[in-house]
Enzyme design. Structure first.
Site, mmCIF file in Angstrom:
data_model
loop_
_atom_site.group_PDB
_atom_site.id
_atom_site.type_symbol
_atom_site.label_atom_id
_atom_site.label_comp_id
_atom_site.label_asym_id
_atom_site.label_seq_id
_atom_site.Cartn_x
_atom_site.Cartn_y
_atom_site.Cartn_z
ATOM 1 N N TYR A 76 -26.705 -1.996 -111.888
ATOM 2 C CA TYR A 76 -25.263 -2.213 -111.962
ATOM 3 C C TYR A 76 -24.973 -3.173 -110.805
ATOM 4 O O TYR A 76 -25.425 -2.926 -109.675
ATOM 5 C CB TYR A 76 -24.464 -0.940 -111.699
ATOM 6 C CG TYR A 76 -24.711 0.226 -112.617
ATOM 7 C CD1 TYR A 76 -25.035 0.060 -113.958
ATOM 8 C CD2 TYR A 76 -24.578 1.525 -112.125
ATOM 9 C CE1 TYR A 76 -25.223 1.163 -114.784
ATOM 10 C CE2 TYR A 76 -24.764 2.628 -112.950
ATOM 11 C CZ TYR A 76 -25.095 2.443 -114.272
ATOM 12 O OH TYR A 76 -25.285 3.545 -115.085
ATOM 13 N N PHE B 58 -27.470 0.986 -104.147
ATOM 14 C CA PHE B 58 -28.925 1.161 -104.175
ATOM 15 C C PHE B 58 -29.598 -0.078 -104.789
ATOM 16 O O PHE B 58 -30.645 -0.529 -104.331
ATOM 17 C CB PHE B 58 -29.290 2.420 -104.958
ATOM 18 C CG PHE B 58 -28.586 3.644 -104.435
ATOM 19 C CD1 PHE B 58 -28.971 4.211 -103.231
ATOM 20 C CD2 PHE B 58 -27.510 4.213 -105.112
ATOM 21 C CE1 PHE B 58 -28.320 5.329 -102.724
ATOM 22 C CE2 PHE B 58 -26.849 5.330 -104.627
ATOM 23 C CZ PHE B 58 -27.254 5.888 -103.425
ATOM 24 N N CYS B 59 -28.947 -0.632 -105.813
ATOM 25 C CA CYS B 59 -29.486 -1.855 -106.438
ATOM 26 C C CYS B 59 -29.416 -3.017 -105.441
ATOM 27 O O CYS B 59 -30.320 -3.861 -105.369
ATOM 28 C CB CYS B 59 -28.688 -2.210 -107.692
ATOM 29 S SG CYS B 59 -28.638 -0.875 -108.899
ATOM 30 N N CYS C 2 -23.833 -1.528 -107.529
ATOM 31 C CA CYS C 2 -24.495 -0.308 -107.049
ATOM 32 C C CYS C 2 -25.162 -0.584 -105.696
ATOM 33 O O CYS C 2 -25.954 -1.518 -105.566
ATOM 34 C CB CYS C 2 -25.515 0.110 -108.104
ATOM 35 S SG CYS C 2 -26.869 1.107 -107.507
#
Ligand SMILES: N[C@@H](CCC(=O)N[C@@H](CS)C(=O)NCC(=O)O)C(=O)O
Length: 327
Positions: free
Chosen positions: A102, A107-108, A105
Site C-alpha cells: 500500500y 512498513f512498506c 503503509c
C-alpha cells in the site's frame, strides 16, 4: 459508535450525489481508509454488507484511499542529491524484484527506503486493500510482500534482514555492540514511532483533508471519485485517529511526535547517522516511516520544532531517488 455515525453521515451525504456504482465506491473508499487501524472489523463488515458491485471505478478509488493511512509524499521529499549511496555488491544482482504494497503503509516504506538506498531496482504492485486480489496467490495476507527472483519475503523487518544478508553478508554475519543499538532503534520504530503517525496526520479536519487531498491527486481518477475519497476518507480517518490516540495512550499527538523526533536526535549523539558516517538499518527504518509525512503539516511542524531536520536532509541525500522501475 461515534465513528459509525460519522460514516453514516458521509454515506447519506454521498448518496445524494452519485449513481449506484459510484455509491459502492464510497463504501469501499471509506473502508479502505480504515484498513490499517487494526480496529476496523466492525466497520469492515458494515461496509461490506452494503457492497455488491465490483466495478472498475470502485477499485480505482479504493486504491487511491488505500495509500492514505500515511499517504506517501515520497516523490516530493526526494529532492535531495544522491550522495553516500551504497552500490549493489556484484554478488547480489537480482533480476526481478517486486514489492506488493500500500503506497502509504509505513512498513512498506521501510522496505522501499532500503531498496532505494542500496539502488536495487524494483517494481511496485499496489494492492487493493479490500479484495487483495493482487496477493491472492500468497498465504500471507498483509503487505509488504517482496518477491526477489521468485522468492517470497514477508514482514518488513524480516525482509530487510534477508536483503541485508544478501547485500552485505560479511557485515550481517558479525554481531557487535553496534548491532544491539541498531536493533533497539529498529524495534522502537515498529513499537513506538509508527503508532504516533496517524494521530498526527489526521489530527484536525484540515490536516485530515490535507492528507487526503494529496493522495487523491495521485493516479487517474474521476472528479467524483476524488471528491468522495477526499471528504469521506478524511472524515473517517479523523475519527479513527482519535481512537488510535486513546489506544496508544497519546494525550497530545504533536508533543508525542516532537518527543519521538528529539529522542531520535539524542540517540544519534552527535553522529551524522546512527550508523556513524553512513546510515544503518535503524536510520533507514526511521527515515522510511517518516518519509510519507515529511511534507504534510505534521512533518513540517516536526522539522520546525525539533532538531531532526539536519539528519532528515542527510538521509534524503543518502537514500536518493527511488530505484523503482516501471511494472
Ligand atoms: N509486522 C508487519 C506488519 C505489516 C502490516 O501490518 N501491514 C498492514 C498495512 S500497513 C497490513 O497489511 N494490514 C492488513 C490489511 O490491510 O488487511 C511488517 O512489518 O511488515
Amino acid at each position: 459508535m461515534r465513528r459509525l455515525s460519522g460514516l453514516a453521515a458521509i454515506f447519506q451525504a454521498a448518496k445524494g450525489v452519485g449513481a449506484v456504482p459510484a455509491r459502492t465506491a464510497e463504501y469501499r473508499m471509506v473502508q479502505s481508509a480504515l484498513y490499517s487501524t487494526g480496529n476496523n472489523s466492525s466497520v469492515m463488515s458494515h461496509v461490506l454488507s452494503h457492497t455488491k458491485h465490483d466495478d472498475q471505478s470502485s477499485r480505482a478509488a479504493a486504491r487511491v484511499v488505500s495509500g492514505t493511512m500515511l499517504f506517501s509524499v515520497a516523490a516530493s521529499t526526494l529532492a535531495g542529491e544522491a550522495h553516500a549511496k551504497e552500490p549493489i555488491p556484484p554478488k547480489f544482482r537480482p533480476n526481478d524484484v517486486v514489492l506488493y504494497q500500500y503506497e502509504a503503509c509505513p512498513f512498506c516504506n521501510k522496505v522501499k527506503a532500503f531498496l532505494d538506498y542500496y539502488d536495487i531496482p524494483y517494481k511496485i504492485v499496489e494492492v487493493n486493500p479490500i479484495s487483495k486480489n493482487e496477493i491472492k496467490w500468497s498465504d500471507y495476507k498483509k503487505v509488504p510482500i517482496l518477491m526477489v527472483d521468485g522468492e517470497q519475503m514477508v514482514d518488513s523487518s524480516d525482509i530487510v534482514d534477508k536483503l541485508f544478508q544478501k547485500v552485505c553478508p560479511q557485515v550481517a554475519a558479525k554481531s557487535t555492540s553496534d548491532n544491539d543499538e541498531e536493533n533497539k532503534w529498529r524495534k522502537w520504530v515498529d513499537n513506538h514511532l509508527v503508532h504516533i503517525l496517524s494521530p498526527n496526520i489526521y489530527r484536525s479536519a484540515s490536516e485530515a483533508l490535507e492528507s487526503f487531498d494529496y493522495i487523491t491527486t495521485q493516479g487517474n481518477f474521476s472528479f467524483y471519485e476524488r471528491t468522495v475519497a477526499k471528504y469521506a476518507g478524511a472524515t473517517a480517518m479523523y475519527f479513527v485517529s482519535k481512537k488510535l490516540k486513546k489506544k496508544y495512550n497519546i494525550t497530545d499527538e504533536r508533543a508525542a511526535l516532537y518527543e519521538a523526533a528529539e529522542t531520535w536526535v539524542d540517540a544519534l549523539n552527535g553522529r551524522d547517522f546512527l550508523g556513524g558516517s553512513k546510515p544503518n538499518l535503524a536510520d533507514l527504518a526511521v527515515f522510511g516511516v517518516l518519509r510519507p509525512i515529511r511534507n504534510l503539516k505534521s512533518g513540517k511542524d516536526m522539522v520546525a520544532n525539533t532538531r531532526i531536520g539536519d539528519w532528515y536532509s542527510r538521509m534524503e541525500g543518502a537514500v536518493g531517488q527511488p530505484s523503482k522501475v516501471q511494472a
